[in-house]
Scaffold this motif. Structure first.
Motif, PDB file in Angstrom:
ATOM      1  N   PHE A  61       0.843  -1.193   0.000  1.00 43.91           N
ATOM      2  CA  PHE A  61       0.000   0.000   0.000  1.00 43.91           C
ATOM      3  C   PHE A  61       0.884   1.250   0.000  1.00 43.91           C
ATOM      4  CE2 PHE A  61      -2.203   3.390   2.297  1.00 43.91           C
ATOM      5  CZ  PHE A  61      -3.327   3.535   1.501  1.00 43.91           C
ATOM      6  N   ASP A  62       1.889   1.295   0.906  1.00 44.34           N
ATOM      7  CA  ASP A  62       2.853   2.398   0.903  1.00 44.34           C
ATOM      8  C   ASP A  62       3.490   2.553  -0.477  1.00 44.34           C
ATOM      9  OD1 ASP A  62       2.300   2.395   3.561  1.00 44.34           O
ATOM     10  OD2 ASP A  62       4.378   2.509   4.206  1.00 44.34           O
ATOM     11  N   PHE A  63       3.878   1.439  -1.016  1.00 48.08           N
ATOM     12  CA  PHE A  63       4.578   1.360  -2.283  1.00 48.08           C
ATOM     13  C   PHE A  63       3.752   1.989  -3.407  1.00 48.08           C
ATOM     14  CE2 PHE A  63       5.464  -1.032  -6.139  1.00 48.08           C
ATOM     15  CZ  PHE A  63       6.829  -1.162  -6.150  1.00 48.08           C
ATOM     16  N   PHE A  64       2.474   1.615  -3.482  1.00 49.25           N
ATOM     17  CA  PHE A  64       1.639   2.098  -4.575  1.00 49.25           C
ATOM     18  C   PHE A  64       1.088   3.499  -4.330  1.00 49.25           C
ATOM     19  CE2 PHE A  64       1.244  -2.520  -5.632  1.00 49.25           C
ATOM     20  CZ  PHE A  64       1.823  -2.425  -6.883  1.00 49.25           C
ATOM     21  N   VAL A  65       0.918   3.889  -3.083  1.00 54.19           N
ATOM     22  CA  VAL A  65       0.545   5.274  -2.812  1.00 54.19           C
ATOM     23  C   VAL A  65       1.598   6.202  -3.403  1.00 54.19           C
ATOM     24  CG1 VAL A  65       0.446   6.995  -0.959  1.00 54.19           C
ATOM     25  CG2 VAL A  65      -0.941   4.939  -0.816  1.00 54.19           C
ATOM     26  N   TYR A  66       2.863   5.880  -3.170  1.00 58.80           N
ATOM     27  CA  TYR A  66       3.939   6.696  -3.730  1.00 58.80           C
ATOM     28  C   TYR A  66       3.950   6.606  -5.256  1.00 58.80           C
ATOM     29  CZ  TYR A  66       8.394   9.069  -4.165  1.00 58.80           C
ATOM     30  OH  TYR A  66       9.369   9.981  -4.483  1.00 58.80           O
ATOM     31  N   GLY A  67       3.770   5.395  -5.797  1.00 60.33           N
ATOM     32  CA  GLY A  67       3.814   5.217  -7.241  1.00 60.33           C
ATOM     33  C   GLY A  67       2.722   5.983  -7.962  1.00 60.33           C
ATOM     34  N   ILE A  68       1.484   5.914  -7.460  1.00 59.25           N
ATOM     35  CA  ILE A  68       0.379   6.637  -8.092  1.00 59.25           C
ATOM     36  C   ILE A  68       0.583   8.140  -7.966  1.00 59.25           C
ATOM     37  CG2 ILE A  68      -2.101   7.056  -7.994  1.00 59.25           C
ATOM     38  CD1 ILE A  68      -2.438   4.138  -7.095  1.00 59.25           C
ATOM     39  N   ALA A  69       1.061   8.577  -6.798  1.00 59.18           N
ATOM     40  CA  ALA A  69       1.322  10.010  -6.603  1.00 59.18           C
ATOM     41  C   ALA A  69       2.412  10.511  -7.544  1.00 59.18           C
ATOM     42  CB  ALA A  69       1.713  10.278  -5.149  1.00 59.18           C
ATOM     43  N   SER A  70       3.342   9.633  -7.910  1.00 56.56           N
ATOM     44  CA  SER A  70       4.406  10.021  -8.838  1.00 56.56           C
ATOM     45  C   SER A  70       3.852  10.424 -10.194  1.00 56.56           C
ATOM     46  CB  SER A  70       5.410   8.865  -9.016  1.00 56.56           C
ATOM     47  OG  SER A  70       6.112   8.613  -7.829  1.00 56.56           O
ATOM     48  N   VAL A  71       2.674   9.911 -10.527  1.00 55.31           N
ATOM     49  CA  VAL A  71       2.042  10.240 -11.804  1.00 55.31           C
ATOM     50  C   VAL A  71       1.045  11.390 -11.653  1.00 55.31           C
ATOM     51  CG1 VAL A  71       0.600   9.370 -13.678  1.00 55.31           C
ATOM     52  CG2 VAL A  71       2.314   7.876 -12.634  1.00 55.31           C
ATOM     53  N   LEU A  72       0.189  11.295 -10.655  1.00 58.12           N
ATOM     54  CA  LEU A  72      -0.930  12.227 -10.547  1.00 58.12           C
ATOM     55  C   LEU A  72      -0.596  13.511  -9.806  1.00 58.12           C
ATOM     56  CD1 LEU A  72      -3.888   9.806  -9.669  1.00 58.12           C
ATOM     57  CD2 LEU A  72      -3.020  10.480 -11.910  1.00 58.12           C
ATOM     58  N   VAL A  73       0.430  13.477  -8.946  1.00 59.43           N
ATOM     59  CA  VAL A  73       0.662  14.601  -8.035  1.00 59.43           C
ATOM     60  C   VAL A  73       2.018  15.260  -8.219  1.00 59.43           C
ATOM     61  CG1 VAL A  73       0.818  15.279  -5.601  1.00 59.43           C
ATOM     62  CG2 VAL A  73      -0.855  13.553  -6.318  1.00 59.43           C
TER      63      VAL A  73
END
Length: 458
Positions: A61-73
């Protein structure tokens, strides 16, 4: 001596054990040892499985929160002075820092465990993971702090990697070693379930925030919320895992299986070849990992071919397919073998790679097909990618060997996948993604072949 140590831990005295004049009778010794291991078998597999799933799901979950934020935020918040493409590429560069740091984290926290205890190591690692994750939520934007905030983001991402490397608790190895005969593939996949579960939860949270908030509010404060949630989940996961690893029963099981930390230098000197064979054997899975989770979101978003909610919904559906594929991998592997499963899936991933350019550049239906099929292949392949060749390690090296094998596989196969895929595809076209996936599949097949040759010589 080992027998007496185990009996002493169980509270038995010499006077309570039948003797034949020279020591305990063979039948009494066998009975006591059977009872000892029967007690373990009654509690170990199910409880270990729960701890493994909870622990891995929280990490992913930590891993993908950062990954998705890398694209959207991050491109808009931290790199507004760059084009969207260059901002995303720089986000993916910092994304890779955690994977570079993981082997260093494993080395550091293995030393902590040898000096103090397994509980101290796990508590320290998850505390560091939680604080570095929640620290990202408090970072100011580039407009407020300039280059300082980019430096802090890079530092916190590196600390996340240190913590992830240190959070290895040995439970997946213990679970595999205590799995019933003929069921190791099934138990091996349980720890891998954390990946699609973690992605589904992270994707759902970002989807909710994207739909409920204006774009200004989302980029201003909404994106920070998932990082706070990650901290809370880490606290829950810490207690769930400590409940296992610090108890006398599980400490005893770990000691019986010789799942103890070994010095990294000794590990590399005596078992280095096994580390790299194990890492490359899983490369097809790890190469595919980010190419069906993070990369499609970036490619589609940058080219405005679908709305963000549409992509997130499809990827969440893909995560469900990935969960089913992971579960199916256990059933398949127990029937045809874990290595055969990996080899077959490497071939299928290679075949899938050939269709990547047409799917990703073929409109909504084709892009959705890429994501769903990719998650299906990822689930079955990744479900058996952990520890497939760790049986090659000498028994006392398995604990450290499994941790380092995973670190190297992530570093080689997954760390730079979004960066390389987006960079090359933007310059040379999506055929570059096909080449990347094909190289991972080829490395897996080669490593499995080398492993088979080595085994036949032993």
């Amino acid at each position: 001596m080992r027998y007496w140590q185990l009996l002493k831990k169980r509270g038995k005295s010499m006077s309570s054990i039948p003797h034949d004049g020279n020591g305990p009778s063979a039948s009494a010794a066998e009975r006591d040892l059977r009872n000892l291991h029967a007690d373990h078998a009654a509690v170990a597999p199910g409880e270990i499985a729960v701890g493994v799933v909870i622990g891995r799901a929280s990490e992913y979950f930590d891993f993908f929160v950062y990954g998705i934020a890398s694209v959207l935020v991050f491109p808009a918040v931290f790199f507004p002075f760059l084009t969207p493409l260059d901002g995303t590429l720089l986000s993916f560069t910092i994304f890779s820092f955690a994977f570079i740091a993981r082997p260093f984290g494993t080395t550091l926290f293995m030393s902590i465990q040898r000096r103090w205890s397994r509980g101290t190591k796990l508590t320290g690692a998850l505390f560091l993971l939680g604080t570095s994750t929640v620290g990202i939520a408090f970072l100011p934007s580039y407009a407020t702090a300039g280059i300082t905030t980019i430096i802090l983001l890079s530092l916190l991402r590196f600390l996340q990697g240190i913590a992830l490397g240190g959070s290895w608790d040995g439970l997946p190895s213990l679970l595999a070693l205590n799995a019933p005969r003929g069921r190791r593939g099934w138990y091996a996949m349980l720890g891998q379930l954390g990946a699609p579960i973690g992605f589904f939860i992270a994707g759902a949270l970002f989807l909710f925030l994207w739909l409920e908030l204006s774009k200004e509010d989302f980029l201003g404060w909404g994106w920070r919320y998932p990082f706070f949630v990650a901290f809370a989940i880490n606290v829950v996961a810490l207690f769930a895992r400590l409940r296992l690893v610090v108890t006398e029963e599980y400490t005893q099981l770990l000691e019986e299986r010789e799942l103890e930390p070994i010095g990294i230098r000794e590990m590399l000197r005596t078992q280095g070849y096994n580390l790299f064979i194990g890492a490359f054997a899983a490369l097809a899975s790890y190469a595919l990992f980010h190419l069906v989770t993070i990369f499609p979101l970036s490619w589609i978003a940058l080219h405005s071919q679908q709305s963000i909610p549409s992509v997130l919904i499809v990827e969440m559906c893909g995560a469900v397919v990935g969960i089913l594929g992971t579960v199916a991998s256990g059933w398949i592997a127990d029937r045809i073998g874990r290595r055969t499963t990996l080899a077959v899936l490497a071939c299928l991933i290679g075949l899938f790679a050939l269709f990547t350019p047409w799917l990703l550049d073929g409109g909504k239906f084709a892009q959705d097909t890429f994501i769903i099929v990719g998650f299906a292949l990822l689930g079955v392949s990744y479900g058996q990618s952990a520890g497939t060749v760790t049986a090659n390690f000498e028994k006392r090296f398995r604990y450290t060997g499994a941790a380092l094998t995973s670190d190297i596989a992530w570093l080689i196969g997954a760390a730079f996948a979004p960066l390389v895929a987006l960079s090359l595809s933007s310059r040379f076209g999506l055929a570059a993604v096909s080449v990347y996936l094909l190289s991972g599949a080829a490395c897996t097949l080669l490593a499995l072949r080398i492993n088979k040759v080595i085994e036949s010589r032993d």
